[in-house]
Design an enzyme around this catalytic site. Structure first.
Site, PDB file in Angstrom:
ATOM      1  N   LYS A 171       0.099   4.288  -0.203  1.00  0.00           N
ATOM      2  CA  LYS A 171      -0.531   5.483   0.378  1.00  0.00           C
ATOM      3  C   LYS A 171      -0.280   6.684  -0.545  1.00  0.00           C
ATOM      4  CE  LYS A 171      -0.225   3.272   4.816  1.00  0.00           C
ATOM      5  NZ  LYS A 171      -0.176   3.359   6.265  1.00  0.00           N
ATOM      6  N   GLU A 213      -5.883  -5.087  10.427  1.00  0.00           N
ATOM      7  CA  GLU A 213      -4.823  -4.104  10.660  1.00  0.00           C
ATOM      8  C   GLU A 213      -5.088  -3.395  11.988  1.00  0.00           C
ATOM      9  OE1 GLU A 213      -2.667  -2.792   6.896  1.00  0.00           O
ATOM     10  OE2 GLU A 213      -4.435  -1.552   7.046  1.00  0.00           O
ATOM     11  N   GLY A 259       2.233   1.821  11.017  1.00  0.00           N
ATOM     12  CA  GLY A 259       3.261   2.859  10.950  1.00  0.00           C
ATOM     13  C   GLY A 259       3.972   3.122  12.261  1.00  0.00           C
ATOM     14  N   ASN A 271       0.865  -1.176   0.000  1.00  0.00           N
ATOM     15  CA  ASN A 271       0.000   0.000   0.000  1.00  0.00           C
ATOM     16  C   ASN A 271       0.907   1.232   0.000  1.00  0.00           C
ATOM     17  OD1 ASN A 271      -1.859   2.011   0.493  1.00  0.00           O
ATOM     18  ND2 ASN A 271      -2.344   1.356   2.585  1.00  0.00           N
ATOM     19  N   HIS A 294      -9.733   1.310   4.997  1.00  0.00           N
ATOM     20  CA  HIS A 294      -8.422   1.393   5.673  1.00  0.00           C
ATOM     21  C   HIS A 294      -8.572   2.316   6.885  1.00  0.00           C
ATOM     22  CE1 HIS A 294      -4.295   2.557   6.474  1.00  0.00           C
ATOM     23  NE2 HIS A 294      -3.932   1.445   5.854  1.00  0.00           N
ATOM     24  N   SER A 322       3.007  -2.547  10.451  1.00  0.00           N
ATOM     25  CA  SER A 322       4.447  -2.664  10.712  1.00  0.00           C
ATOM     26  C   SER A 322       5.051  -3.999  10.260  1.00  0.00           C
ATOM     27  CB  SER A 322       4.748  -2.403  12.193  1.00  0.00           C
ATOM     28  OG  SER A 322       4.412  -1.061  12.511  1.00  0.00           O
ATOM     29  N   GLU A 366      -6.882   4.665   7.992  1.00  0.00           N
ATOM     30  CA  GLU A 366      -6.648   6.091   7.725  1.00  0.00           C
ATOM     31  C   GLU A 366      -7.877   6.718   7.067  1.00  0.00           C
ATOM     32  OE1 GLU A 366      -2.904   5.622   5.694  1.00  0.00           O
ATOM     33  OE2 GLU A 366      -2.033   4.969   7.590  1.00  0.00           O
TER      34      GLU A 366
HETATM   35  P1  PGA Z   1       2.600   0.009   7.790  1.00  0.00           P
HETATM   36  O1  PGA Z   1       1.166   0.337   7.131  1.00  0.00           O
HETATM   37  O2  PGA Z   1       3.094  -1.268   7.157  1.00  0.00           O
HETATM   38  O3  PGA Z   1       3.448   1.191   7.434  1.00  0.00           O
HETATM   39  O4  PGA Z   1       2.389  -0.153   9.248  1.00  0.00           O
HETATM   40  C1  PGA Z   1       0.238  -0.689   6.855  1.00  0.00           C
HETATM   41  C2  PGA Z   1      -1.009  -0.099   6.266  1.00  0.00           C
HETATM   42  O5  PGA Z   1      -1.394   1.000   6.650  1.00  0.00           O
HETATM   43  O6  PGA Z   1      -1.657  -0.700   5.393  1.00  0.00           O
END
Ligand code: PGA
Length: 256
Positions: free
Chosen positions: A13, A169, A175, A11, A97, A215, A99
């Site tokens: 982003k 997730e 993150g 992803n 997601h 992560s 976010e």
């Molecule tokens: P990350 O993000 O691997 O940077 O933790 C995962 C995601 O948001 O899909």
């Protein structure tokens, strides 16, 4: 027993221009010669067309979008429809997601509408669920996930389950550098599968892939992937570099 193929999703982003996307794919492709798993890149809308063309002769890589409008067409300034995404060459879309949920108010009801629309348009959906740190501290992780699943999937017919992938997730893991332990991920994935079984039936639930995200790195990917109900990974930060992402993809070669 049905063997679910491993799916590794990067992803991006809001990262990468068209030029950067091109360089990335050119670097990634030759690194995947031995790979049999399904490799997916969730790219920004602006890169979709170019990325789809670049991977068109590479059977291992698919591209998709990170979001789509809940509306089919009309006066929705700034929105991108399922049909536009499909036409640009996407085969999947990420929905719900964390976010999107926290910064853009995407509710389970909205995810549900988008899921139906994506399915009707011929796009596979990766529906994300996961608890916040507060939920976890209050020990209501399972209640939150059960509600997200039941509302997001409400009315979705079992006959269409092949177009559905779930992603667990945990918000506190995204993150932050702190991933769920493989045991914790397995426990939640098996809980999600139980919910699917209650919603549909055992056979259908067994066929739905459930990805872990939060992560993920080359170091923790193998143990996560070894869990029975972890059918793949949704990778953010560590997918931004083609070589690092390829190391995560290669972790699938070491397991079943
Ligand atoms: P990350 O993000 O691997 O940077 O933790 C995962 C995601 O948001 O899909």
């Amino acid at each position: 027993m049905f063997v679910r193929p491993k799916i590794i999703v990067g992803n991006w982003k809001m990262h990468k221009t068209i030029e950067e996307a091109q360089l990335y794919i050119e670097e990634l492709e030759p690194l995947l010669v031995d790979v049999r798993s399904d490799v997916c890149l969730a790219v920004p809308f602006t890169c979709l067309g170019t990325a789809a063309k670049l991977v068109s002769d590479c059977a291992r890589i698919r591209v998709g979008a990170q979001n789509m409008s809940e509306h089919e067409e009309g006066a929705w300034t700034g929105e991108i429809s399922a049909h536009m995404i499909k036409e640009a060459g996407a085969s999947f879309v990420i929905l719900g997601h964390s976010e999107r949920r926290s910064h853009f108010g995407e509710s389970n009801a909205v995810v549900n509408t988008k899921l139906t629309l994506a399915c009707r348009t011929g796009l596979q959906s990766i529906v994300c669920v996961g608890e916040s740190l507060g939920d976890r501290n209050k020990n209501c992780q399972k209640d939150v996930i059960a509600l997200q699943l039941s509302e997001s999937l409400a009315g979705f017919p079992r006959e269409k389950s092949a177009s559905l992938v779930l992603a667990y997730e945990p918000v506190w893991a995204i993150g932050t550098g702190k991933n769920a332990t493989p045991e914790d991920a397995q426990a939640v994935h098996s809980f999600c599968r139980q919910i699917l079984e209650n919603l549909w039936d055992k056979e259908t639930a067994q066929k739905v892939s459930i990805l872990y995200g939060g992560s993920v790195k080359p170091e923790n990917a193998p143990l996560l992937l070894m869990q029975q109900d972890v059918d793949g990974l949704l990778v953010g930060g560590a997918a931004l570099n083609a070589y690092t992402f390829s190391q995560i993809i290669h972790a699938t070669l070491t397991i079943r």
